[in-house]
Write an enzyme that holds these catalytic residues in place. Structure first.
Site, PDB file in Angstrom:
ATOM      1  N   THR B 188     -37.624  31.365  11.176  1.00  0.00           N
ATOM      2  CA  THR B 188     -36.679  32.407  10.794  1.00  0.00           C
ATOM      3  C   THR B 188     -37.045  32.906   9.398  1.00  0.00           C
ATOM      4  O   THR B 188     -37.475  32.130   8.540  1.00  0.00           O
ATOM      5  CB  THR B 188     -35.224  31.874  10.746  1.00  0.00           C
ATOM      6  OG1 THR B 188     -34.897  31.350  12.007  1.00  0.00           O
ATOM      7  CG2 THR B 188     -34.263  32.965  10.382  1.00  0.00           C
ATOM      8  N   ARG B 216     -32.454  32.353  25.690  1.00  0.00           N
ATOM      9  CA  ARG B 216     -31.679  31.649  24.658  1.00  0.00           C
ATOM     10  C   ARG B 216     -31.513  32.528  23.426  1.00  0.00           C
ATOM     11  O   ARG B 216     -32.474  33.094  22.909  1.00  0.00           O
ATOM     12  CB  ARG B 216     -32.362  30.344  24.274  1.00  0.00           C
ATOM     13  CG  ARG B 216     -31.653  29.548  23.146  1.00  0.00           C
ATOM     14  CD  ARG B 216     -32.247  29.827  21.787  1.00  0.00           C
ATOM     15  NE  ARG B 216     -31.732  28.978  20.712  1.00  0.00           N
ATOM     16  CZ  ARG B 216     -32.040  29.086  19.439  1.00  0.00           C
ATOM     17  NH1 ARG B 216     -32.888  30.023  19.049  1.00  0.00           N
ATOM     18  NH2 ARG B 216     -31.535  28.274  18.536  1.00  0.00           N
ATOM     19  N   ILE B 217     -30.272  32.642  22.987  1.00  0.00           N
ATOM     20  CA  ILE B 217     -29.982  33.387  21.768  1.00  0.00           C
ATOM     21  C   ILE B 217     -29.554  32.380  20.715  1.00  0.00           C
ATOM     22  O   ILE B 217     -28.789  31.452  20.997  1.00  0.00           O
ATOM     23  CB  ILE B 217     -28.870  34.426  22.008  1.00  0.00           C
ATOM     24  CG1 ILE B 217     -29.381  35.527  22.951  1.00  0.00           C
ATOM     25  CG2 ILE B 217     -28.387  35.035  20.695  1.00  0.00           C
ATOM     26  CD1 ILE B 217     -28.352  36.589  23.297  1.00  0.00           C
ATOM     27  N   GLY B 218     -30.036  32.547  19.489  1.00  0.00           N
ATOM     28  CA  GLY B 218     -29.696  31.631  18.410  1.00  0.00           C
ATOM     29  C   GLY B 218     -28.761  32.279  17.412  1.00  0.00           C
ATOM     30  O   GLY B 218     -28.118  33.279  17.681  1.00  0.00           O
ATOM     31  N   ASP B 219     -28.713  31.726  16.221  1.00  0.00           N
ATOM     32  CA  ASP B 219     -27.781  32.202  15.204  1.00  0.00           C
ATOM     33  C   ASP B 219     -28.212  33.490  14.546  1.00  0.00           C
ATOM     34  O   ASP B 219     -27.393  34.211  13.970  1.00  0.00           O
ATOM     35  CB  ASP B 219     -27.637  31.143  14.115  1.00  0.00           C
ATOM     36  CG  ASP B 219     -28.958  30.937  13.387  1.00  0.00           C
ATOM     37  OD1 ASP B 219     -29.899  30.414  14.024  1.00  0.00           O
ATOM     38  OD2 ASP B 219     -29.049  31.318  12.219  1.00  0.00           O
ATOM     39  N   GLY B 239     -32.505  27.457  10.276  1.00  0.00           N
ATOM     40  CA  GLY B 239     -32.434  26.049  10.666  1.00  0.00           C
ATOM     41  C   GLY B 239     -32.098  25.934  12.139  1.00  0.00           C
ATOM     42  O   GLY B 239     -32.536  26.739  12.947  1.00  0.00           O
ATOM     43  N   VAL B 240     -31.291  24.953  12.472  1.00  0.00           N
ATOM     44  CA  VAL B 240     -30.946  24.730  13.879  1.00  0.00           C
ATOM     45  C   VAL B 240     -29.874  25.737  14.299  1.00  0.00           C
ATOM     46  O   VAL B 240     -28.721  25.626  13.877  1.00  0.00           O
ATOM     47  CB  VAL B 240     -30.424  23.297  14.095  1.00  0.00           C
ATOM     48  CG1 VAL B 240     -30.134  23.060  15.573  1.00  0.00           C
ATOM     49  CG2 VAL B 240     -31.428  22.290  13.573  1.00  0.00           C
ATOM     50  N   GLY B 241     -30.264  26.669  15.117  1.00  0.00           N
ATOM     51  CA  GLY B 241     -29.374  27.766  15.499  1.00  0.00           C
ATOM     52  C   GLY B 241     -28.022  27.309  16.009  1.00  0.00           C
ATOM     53  O   GLY B 241     -26.975  27.856  15.660  1.00  0.00           O
TER      54      GLY B 241
END
EC number: 3.4.19.5
Lengths: 322, 323
Positions: B188, B216-219, B239-241
């Site tokens: 990111t 998959r959609i993340g943050d 980081g971790v979404g």
């Protein structure tokens, strides 16, 4: 220990000229859903199970804009989205762009529980649905004649319409000074659905589901699947919002209720009132919320919100207007 | 008070990153910072600046965005981005892009040229064509490194946040804090900026997680999670979404400032060190007063920042290189 509490909604922003028969149908569905939730709570079901159960019912019934009865995209198809959140550990699941899954909220739950992710969309979500063996149908199943008519109207007006439940031939002559998203309320009614619950163990959960905006661009995602915007649940509360998606996203509305409770020590109703009053600027929206103390609250700054709420001590109310 | 800018290239950088992989990334951060500095000095608005800087980060293959994006479990590219203007609180987001060279610019077009905030997958790609933005064959974004990362992730049968270097057999001897399933994280890119009038903006862009499920959609494209800006601050997280989504990280920094009256640094530190699990998140943030915060709870975070009075730094771990 405070008792359980539950609230459901079928959308904020209602035409003041909505025919009485439609109002009755809506209230009956809300009552039915509340009773479903209440039965489940009385038999000890967890908050997250109850919100899923109730939203499934709302999706299945074509009255509101979710599942069957969803608003149509500009292409005349249905693209549904939903999210669910379990306040206990703030686990969440969401889906968007779902076109064959009968109950999007259940798919969102599976994303939360059976995938390494929080949010799946479009082809990937559909593929996951098949892997999970959930019930799928043709896209046509979700399309109702009412909505086909609405889409035509919207295209003629060449505007985005949130949704509208009144049959097309009746709305031509309706005048209304009330507006939402720049459109007269007679051609606007979002009717996203949602449910929030606190169970007898004090656990909160929330879920929201929708077909989105009438005549939306294919691929458009609104607030309903966005954690923090349309849906949020944590240790202290569960919230589900409905209304103008843009306003809800910018205002991170659902999260806001929890934030003012946590950071400003506001009680549930105060928090709901604060958020509705201060977080919406020119936007119109409504929300329902429960707290881990067994309280239930709702608020909206637009003309009406289809809602129902009940608490363990016997309180029950279904309403549309102020 | 003058302008301030901060940018990141991803949180979660193992201490063992060898010099030959570290130097090009430091150079890239420096380069992007310079672009941001020049733009702010020439009075470009923060919204334009964050878009410009993130475009640059997307074009650099060393970071997990645009070219250099990590691959899905099918070996494909799915990029996402979002942008937010603190003044108007208007925002734009895109997900599931496969051919658009600059996702952040498409997010901006969604914000400015549609009645919507967020477009994804086929609909977003179609919009890109209508808008005439630059598109290329998806292979343009794929790098050898990322093919390698995907292979390793598949062998290990896990989803990785990303990784700045291929996994060697002796990973277990490394000192970085592993993510719950043993992965290190990075990935990111993002930028936040404020001008001398206190106008704020934020933008974030990514290829997502290595070996993620298609769809998959993340943050990064969720407003309030990976990106947020209002009249108090602008935040971009990495980081971790899944952690950032459930923690509404970017919004939380602003909420702590607003509701508890905390300073930017205090708010950012609380979110990173008290409200998210160790080893999962980093962020960059600026406030309307020109403060900068770049906390992270991972081993390191690619970052850079500068203020109008001439201060600038580039850093990966805890020792910044004061420029």
């Amino acid at each position: 220990m405070a008792g359980w509490a539950i609230a459901v909604h079928g959308g904020a922003g209602v035409d003041p000229n909505l025919p009485p028969q439609r109002q009755e149908e809506a209230k009956q569905l809300l009552t039915h859903c509340l009773n479903l939730g209440i039965s489940a709570l009385r038999s000890g079901a967890s908050a997250v199970d109850v919100v899923e159960l109730v939203v499934r019912q709302l999706e299945t019934d074509p009255i509101f804009n979710s599942g069957r009865g969803s608003a149509l995209t500009a292409k005349g198809t249905v693209e549904m989205e939903a999210s669910i959140m379990d306040g206990t550990k703030r686990r969440c699941g969401a889906v968007s762009g779902v076109s064959t899954v009968k109950n999007p909220v259940s798919l969102a739950r599976l994303v939360m529980e059976k995938s390494p992710h929080s949010y799946l969309a479009f082809a990937g979500a559909e593929e996951f649905a098949r892997q999970q063996g959930v019930e799928v149908v043709d896209n046509e199943y979700f399309i109702t004649p009412d909505n086909v008519g609405m889409l035509k109207l919207a295209k003629e007006a060449n505007t985005i319409m949130f949704d509208y439940r009144i049959p097309t031939e009746k709305c031509a002559g309706l005048e209304s000074p009330v507006k939402m998203n720049g459109l007269p309320i007679s051609v606007y009614a979002p009717e996203t659905v949602g449910c929030v619950v606190v169970d007898s163990e004090g656990r909160c959960a929330a879920a929201t589901s929708t077909g989105g905006l009438m005549n939306k661009m294919s691929g458009r995602i609104g607030d309903s699947p966005l954690i923090g915007a349309g849906t949020y649940a944590c240790e202290v509360c569960g919230v589900s919002c409905t209304g103008e998606g843009e306003a809800i996203i910018r205002g991170t509305l659902a999260r806001e209720v929890a934030a003012v409770m946590e950071y400003k020590d506001l009680g549930l109703q105060e928090a709901v009132d604060f958020v509705i009053k201060h977080r919406l600027d020119e936007g119109f929206a409504g929300l329902i919320a429960v707290s881990n103390k067994g309280e239930v609250a709702y608020g909206f700054n637009c003309n009406g919100m289809f809602r129902g709420c009940a608490t363990e001590n016997g309180f029950m109310e279904v309403g549309i207007w102020e | 008070m003058g302008w301030a800018i901060a940018l990141h290239g991803g949180a979660g950088v193992p201490y063992s990153l060898p010099p030959e992989r570290r130097q090009p990334r430091e150079e890239a951060l420096r380069h992007c910072l310079q672009i941001g500095i020049k733009a702010l000095n020439s009075k470009m608005t923060p919204l334009d600046v964050v878009e410009l800087v993130v475009r640059e980060l997307e074009n650099i293959p060393h970071f997990n965005a645009g070219r250099g994006s990590v691959l899905t479990n099918k070996g494909t590219i799915e990029m996402e981005a979002s942008i937010m203007d603190g003044n108007t609180m208007k925002c734009g987001a895109v997900s599931g892009l496969t051919t658009v060279v600059n996702a952040v610019s498409l997010a901006r077009l969604v914000m400015e040229n549609t009645p919507h905030i967020y477009l994804a997958f086929d609909g977003a790609e179609e919009f890109a064509r209508q808008q005439g933005v630059e598109t290329v064959d998806s292979s343009h974004f794929i790098t050898e490194e990322n093919i390698e990362r995907l292979n390793q992730a598949k062998e290990a049968n896990r989803v990785q946040i990303d990784y700045t270097q291929p996994i060697y057999n002796d990973t277990k001897s490394e000192t970085e804090t592993p993510f719950a399933n043993g992965d290190s994280q990075t990935g990111t890119v993002g930028c936040v900026a404020v001008d001398s009038n206190g106008n704020l903006a934020s933008a974030t862009s990514t290829g997502g997680l290595v070996n993620k499920m298609v769809g998959r959609i993340g943050d990064t494209s969720v407003i309030g999670a990976g990106t947020y800006a209002n009249e108090l601050c602008a935040v971009s997280a990495t980081g971790v979404g899944e952690v950032i989504i459930r923690g509404t990280v970017a919004r939380d920094v602003a909420a702590l400032m607003e509701f508890k009256g905390l300073s930017l640094k205090e708010a950012a530190n609380i979110v990173i060190h008290e409200r998210t699990p160790k080893g999962t998140v980093g962020l960059v943030a600026v406030s309307a007063a020109g403060d900068i915060a770049m906390p992270y709870n991972t081993p390191g975070m690619f970052r850079a920042s500068a203020t109008e009075d001439g201060y600038s730094e580039v850093a990966i771990w805890s020792e910044p290189i004061i420029e």
